[in-house]
Motif scaffolding. Structure first.
Motif, PDB file in Angstrom:
ATOM      1  N   ASN A   1      -7.682   2.053   3.132  1.00 43.17           N
ATOM      2  CA  ASN A   1      -6.296   1.622   2.965  1.00 43.17           C
ATOM      3  C   ASN A   1      -6.139   0.162   3.374  1.00 43.17           C
ATOM      4  OD1 ASN A   1      -3.677   1.815   2.271  1.00 43.17           O
ATOM      5  ND2 ASN A   1      -3.062   3.247   3.867  1.00 43.17           N
ATOM      6  N   CYS A   2      -6.816  -0.729   2.653  1.00 39.00           N
ATOM      7  CA  CYS A   2      -6.752  -2.154   2.995  1.00 39.00           C
ATOM      8  C   CYS A   2      -5.506  -2.786   2.389  1.00 39.00           C
ATOM      9  CB  CYS A   2      -7.974  -2.890   2.466  1.00 39.00           C
ATOM     10  SG  CYS A   2      -9.521  -2.270   3.115  1.00 39.00           S
ATOM     11  N   SER A   3      -4.814  -3.565   3.203  1.00 37.97           N
ATOM     12  CA  SER A   3      -3.578  -4.184   2.710  1.00 37.97           C
ATOM     13  C   SER A   3      -3.882  -5.349   1.767  1.00 37.97           C
ATOM     14  CB  SER A   3      -2.767  -4.700   3.905  1.00 37.97           C
ATOM     15  OG  SER A   3      -3.548  -5.651   4.614  1.00 37.97           O
TER      16      SER A   3
ATOM     17  N   ARG B   1      -5.076   2.129  -6.816  1.00 34.25           N
ATOM     18  CA  ARG B   1      -4.782   2.753  -5.511  1.00 34.25           C
ATOM     19  C   ARG B   1      -6.080   2.911  -4.751  1.00 34.25           C
ATOM     20  NH1 ARG B   1      -4.186   9.228  -7.181  1.00 34.25           N
ATOM     21  NH2 ARG B   1      -2.283   8.638  -8.218  1.00 34.25           N
ATOM     22  N   TRP B   2      -5.970   2.922  -3.434  1.00 36.68           N
ATOM     23  CA  TRP B   2      -7.136   3.253  -2.612  1.00 36.68           C
ATOM     24  C   TRP B   2      -7.292   4.776  -2.569  1.00 36.68           C
ATOM     25  CZ3 TRP B   2     -10.564  -0.249  -1.576  1.00 36.68           C
ATOM     26  CH2 TRP B   2     -10.205  -1.578  -1.299  1.00 36.68           C
ATOM     27  N   THR B   3      -8.537   5.243  -2.400  1.00 33.09           N
ATOM     28  CA  THR B   3      -8.807   6.673  -2.205  1.00 33.09           C
ATOM     29  C   THR B   3      -9.874   6.776  -1.118  1.00 33.09           C
ATOM     30  OG1 THR B   3     -10.506   6.609  -3.933  1.00 33.09           O
ATOM     31  CG2 THR B   3      -8.308   7.307  -4.615  1.00 33.09           C
TER      32      THR B   3
ATOM     33  N   VAL C   1      -3.939  -3.631  -3.547  1.00 43.95           N
ATOM     34  CA  VAL C   1      -3.403  -2.865  -4.678  1.00 43.95           C
ATOM     35  C   VAL C   1      -2.630  -3.824  -5.590  1.00 43.95           C
ATOM     36  CG1 VAL C   1      -1.808  -1.031  -5.358  1.00 43.95           C
ATOM     37  CG2 VAL C   1      -3.352  -0.692  -3.412  1.00 43.95           C
TER      38      VAL C   1
ATOM     39  N   ILE D   1      -4.860  11.095   4.142  1.00 39.96           N
ATOM     40  CA  ILE D   1      -4.317   9.737   4.225  1.00 39.96           C
ATOM     41  C   ILE D   1      -3.443   9.437   2.993  1.00 39.96           C
ATOM     42  CG2 ILE D   1      -6.300   8.634   3.080  1.00 39.96           C
ATOM     43  CD1 ILE D   1      -6.133   6.408   5.138  1.00 39.96           C
ATOM     44  N   ASN D   2      -3.581  10.270   1.920  1.00 44.43           N
ATOM     45  CA  ASN D   2      -2.843  10.014   0.675  1.00 44.43           C
ATOM     46  C   ASN D   2      -2.201  11.306   0.137  1.00 44.43           C
ATOM     47  OD1 ASN D   2      -5.348  11.139   0.222  1.00 44.43           O
ATOM     48  ND2 ASN D   2      -5.797   9.976  -1.620  1.00 44.43           N
TER      49      ASN D   2
ATOM     50  N   LEU E   1      -9.278   0.078   7.163  1.00 47.76           N
ATOM     51  CA  LEU E   1      -7.822   0.183   7.310  1.00 47.76           C
ATOM     52  C   LEU E   1      -7.195  -1.168   7.652  1.00 47.76           C
ATOM     53  CD1 LEU E   1      -7.826   3.537   9.350  1.00 47.76           C
ATOM     54  CD2 LEU E   1      -7.372   3.255   6.915  1.00 47.76           C
TER      55      LEU E   1
END
Length: 455
Positions: free
Chosen positions: A162-164, A156-158, A167, A274-275, A106
């Motif tokens: 969720n690394c900034s 997209r992350w799955t 994307v 989270i998504n 994250l």
């Protein structure tokens, strides 16, 4: 006795919404096929939900691949680094698993790729190849829009990542940048691929009929071999007849087309994920969600007084506490025995469960896993029918397929009902697929490069 068996009947009645009718399945198959065609089409891809990304992999292994290759395999809570030596029909593989802490999952993309580069460099030194320049295949199991064999843009992350700052970026470049920040090892990234493609390659190395790669693990996805003329977005070598397509079918239904089979449990899982609103098909199937689906059903029945005499436990009522491996364990009990089931219920503070309760818990687990198996089977049958070849092997990897005691049989039985009569199919468990597959894609790419250099 009457009263008790009546409870079971009520529970079975309530679980009916987790059973897919033949009509629902055939409707889903035709919707999935339509969505795949939209994903493949030049003018429809942009808007399509099932993206059908072109992988640029056009050659399956033919057994002549030789040499020493590195592979990176990132797709879940840990990742593997591998070194693979391919010889005459044998291969030697050494690998190491590294954890990815939640803080990195994250955190920033820089942190993630610096962590990967560090582990890779350490691994190379441990295996005394720190000084060599080796080809690397990178299995990256998130939705990628590929621009070539060595260029993949993260869509997209799955699966809890969720690394900034990633994307829209080329992940090969992010890896190369991290390696050049260190500047202590030399690597040629020959290929980036998805775990489905890795699985396909790994199985095709042993079985030339393998034309579909399937993952049923933390996530769910499939790739298949498509004719180049149907892959309208493919801008590579059109003199070769085929290219592998990564469907990204986990996103099927994100536009509401799965609402015909989604339940309140599916909606709740999605809301707390989270998504939210994304990967709705995957959320009905994969290991990341299956245990939680079962827990939600169990909680509902407990609160209705149908299970455990209406007495639940703090652990049962807490999100994420019913692991997917519990489903496999409970369904591994021999008929009429509840040894594993009681052990799981004890762990959850439900030691007051009766045999009747155990039977009902098992029924709930079976309903959840059977539905997952039938959804996957409908997808696989859609691909097999679309390809229209008379003999297809499906290479499969992932913890759910590997460890669930009945998943293979459920799939075999269901796919047989759904494929065009006359088509033969086989399901093949991939041994360490995505790692070996990454090395094989690199090897095939190198095989082609060396052929080009020698021409």
């Amino acid at each position: 006795m009457g009263m008790r068996s009546n409870t079971s009947n009520v529970i079975r009645e309530h679980c009916k919404e987790l059973q897919l009718s033949d009509d629902q399945i055939s409707e889903m198959m035709s919707r999935l096929l339509e969505d795949i065609q939209l994903g493949l089409g030049k003018n429809t891809h942009q808007k399509s939900i099932v993206k059908c990304f072109v992988t640029y992999v056009q050659d399956l292994p033919n057994g002549t691949e030789r040499g020493k290759f590195l592979a990176l395999d990132l797709g879940g809570t840990n990742f593997r680094v591998l070194i693979i030596t391919l010889g005459e029909k044998h291969f030697d593989m050494k690998s190491k698993i590294y954890a990815i802490p939640q803080s990195i999952m994250l955190g920033t993309g820089t942190q993630l790729f610096d962590h990967i580069a560090e582990c890779l460099a350490n691994f190379m030194k441990e295996h005394n190849v720190g000084e060599e320049r080796l080809p690397l295949g990178f299995t990256f199991s998130f939705p990628l829009k590929q621009k070539g064999l060595t260029k993949g843009i993260l869509e997209r992350w799955t699966k809890g990542f969720n690394c900034s700052g990633c994307v829209g970026e080329d992940v090969v470049q992010l890896l190369k940048d991290a390696l050049s920040r260190r500047n202590d090892v030399q690597i040629d990234v020959c290929a980036i691929l998805n775990d489905t493609t890795g699985t396909l390659m790994s199985c095709a190395w042993k079985n030339f009929n393998c034309k579909i790669g399937l993952i049923v693990g933390t996530g769910s996805n499939a790739c298949y071999v498509e004719r180049v003329e149907n892959a309208e977005l493919f801008d590579g070598d059109r003199s070769k007849p085929y290219v592998v397509i990564n469907t990204e079918w986990g996103a099927f239904g994100d536009d509401g087309r799965l609402d015909i089979v989604r339940t309140e449990y599916d909606r709740e899982i999605d809301q707390h994920s989270i998504n939210p609103g994304k990967q709705l098909h995957e959320k009905m199937i994969s290991g990341m969600y299956m245990g939680e689906l079962a827990r939600l059903v169990l909680v509902k029945f407990t609160k209705q007084g149908l299970l455990f005499g209406g007495r639940g436990s703090d652990l049962l009522f807490k999100r994420g506490n019913f692991f997917t491996k519990y489903i496999s364990e409970i369904e591994s009990d021999k008929r009429g025995s509840y040894v594993n089931c009681r052990q799981v219920l004890d762990e959850l503070g439900l030691s007051h469960a009766t045999d009747q309760d155990c039977g009902n818990v098992r029924y709930v687990c079976e309903s959840v896993s059977r539905r997952a198996a039938h959804l996957v089977s409908a997808g696989v049958a859609t691909l097999i029918n679309k390809m229209g070849q008379e003999n297809v092997t499906v290479g499969i990897d992932g913890s759910v397929y590997r460890f669930h005691p009945h998943f293979h049989d459920l799939m075999t039985e269901k796919i047989a009902q759904l494929v065009t009569p006359g088509i033969k199919f086989d399901l093949m468990l991939s041994e360490d697929g995505s790692g070996r597959g990454a090395a094989l894609v690199a090897a095939v790419a190198c095989r082609d490069q060396s052929r080009r250099h020698n021409m």
